[in-house]
Design an enzyme around this catalytic site. Structure first.
Site, mmCIF file in Angstrom:
data_model
loop_
_atom_site.group_PDB
_atom_site.id
_atom_site.type_symbol
_atom_site.label_atom_id
_atom_site.label_comp_id
_atom_site.label_asym_id
_atom_site.label_seq_id
_atom_site.Cartn_x
_atom_site.Cartn_y
_atom_site.Cartn_z
ATOM 1 N N CYS A 94 7.743 1.403 2.496
ATOM 2 C CA CYS A 94 7.313 0.048 1.904
ATOM 3 C C CYS A 94 6.010 -0.422 1.773
ATOM 4 O O CYS A 94 5.763 -1.041 0.973
ATOM 5 C CB CYS A 94 8.057 -0.787 3.073
ATOM 6 S SG CYS A 94 7.430 -0.729 4.566
ATOM 7 N N ASP A 95 5.099 0.450 2.647
ATOM 8 C CA ASP A 95 3.567 -0.128 2.271
ATOM 9 C C ASP A 95 3.282 0.459 0.854
ATOM 10 O O ASP A 95 2.043 0.205 0.480
ATOM 11 C CB ASP A 95 2.886 0.221 3.484
ATOM 12 C CG ASP A 95 2.716 1.824 3.895
ATOM 13 O OD1 ASP A 95 3.170 2.704 2.816
ATOM 14 O OD2 ASP A 95 1.646 2.236 4.351
ATOM 15 N N ALA A 96 3.842 1.382 0.229
ATOM 16 C CA ALA A 96 3.290 1.957 -1.015
ATOM 17 C C ALA A 96 3.060 0.773 -1.918
ATOM 18 O O ALA A 96 2.214 0.724 -2.817
ATOM 19 C CB ALA A 96 4.237 3.120 -1.630
ATOM 20 N N PHE B 88 1.957 -2.120 -1.386
ATOM 21 C CA PHE B 88 0.782 -2.744 -1.000
ATOM 22 C C PHE B 88 -0.343 -1.736 -1.436
ATOM 23 O O PHE B 88 -1.344 -1.940 -1.996
ATOM 24 C CB PHE B 88 0.613 -2.935 0.605
ATOM 25 C CG PHE B 88 -0.959 -3.285 0.882
ATOM 26 C CD1 PHE B 88 -1.442 -4.593 0.381
ATOM 27 C CD2 PHE B 88 -1.681 -2.430 1.239
ATOM 28 C CE1 PHE B 88 -2.901 -4.636 0.727
ATOM 29 C CE2 PHE B 88 -2.952 -2.501 1.688
ATOM 30 C CZ PHE B 88 -3.601 -3.647 1.345
ATOM 31 N N MET B 89 0.032 -0.449 -1.160
ATOM 32 C CA MET B 89 -1.285 0.666 -1.159
ATOM 33 C C MET B 89 -1.675 0.969 -2.637
ATOM 34 O O MET B 89 -2.822 1.400 -2.999
ATOM 35 C CB MET B 89 -0.762 1.938 -0.534
ATOM 36 C CG MET B 89 -0.658 1.934 0.927
ATOM 37 S SD MET B 89 -2.222 1.514 1.753
ATOM 38 C CE MET B 89 -1.989 1.568 3.324
#
Length: 163
Positions: A155-157, A159-160
């Protein structure tokens, strides 16, 4: 008794709403900005790298520096971004198949939108091209280790990986 419940509820609501507006102020926007600059200056003087200056930890940190500059227009934040890009030679980190390793590119892209002619987005562009077109066991699912599969599903991909 039944009539007193709505009146009591109404009075309680009025008191609650009135108290919300009287919360003590903890500082002016100038005080907050000064604290932000001091914190950034300390971090710049005491860098911590999980793996490399271009890894995800610094990508997330410099995303915060970008947002601080956007909000305050303080040149100290802009200088930190430019200095970092030059130190890193505008590079991303090494794993073109992993969203974490392009995060630092967001700061470079931000500087480019400001018209900074020194910014070199070629390494970030190459990272993105390699991600889409270069073969790798993580991407095609043939990696021998189960955890070594493409990790853009985190899920942070979202953002990343910069837009």
């Amino acid at each position: 008794m039944i009539r007193s419940i709505p009146i009591t509820l109404l009075c309680s609501l009025i008191l609650l709403l009135a108290s919300c507006g009287s919360a003590p102020k903890t500082g002016t926007s100038g005080d907050i900005e000064t604290a932000m600059v001091k914190a950034m200056q300390w971090q710049e003087a005491n860098p911590i790298h999980a793996k490399a200056p271009t890894d995800w930890t610094n990508g997330a940190y410099y995303t915060g520096v970008v947002r601080a500059h956007k909000t305050t227009q303080n040149p100290a934040f802009l200088k930190a971004l430019k200095d970092m890009g030059k130190r890193n030679n505008w590079q991303t980190w090494e794993r073109f198949y992993h969203a974490d390793d392009v995060t630092i590119g967001y700061a470079y892209a931000y500087l480019a939108t400001l018209g900074d002619k020194e910014v070199n987005l070629a390494p970030t562009r190459q990272f993105i091209q390699d991600h889409f077109h270069k073969a790798h066991p993580w991407k095609d699912g043939t990696a021998k280790q189960a955890e070594k599969k493409i990790l853009w599903w985190w899920c942070d991909a979202l953002f990343m990986a910069p837009p």
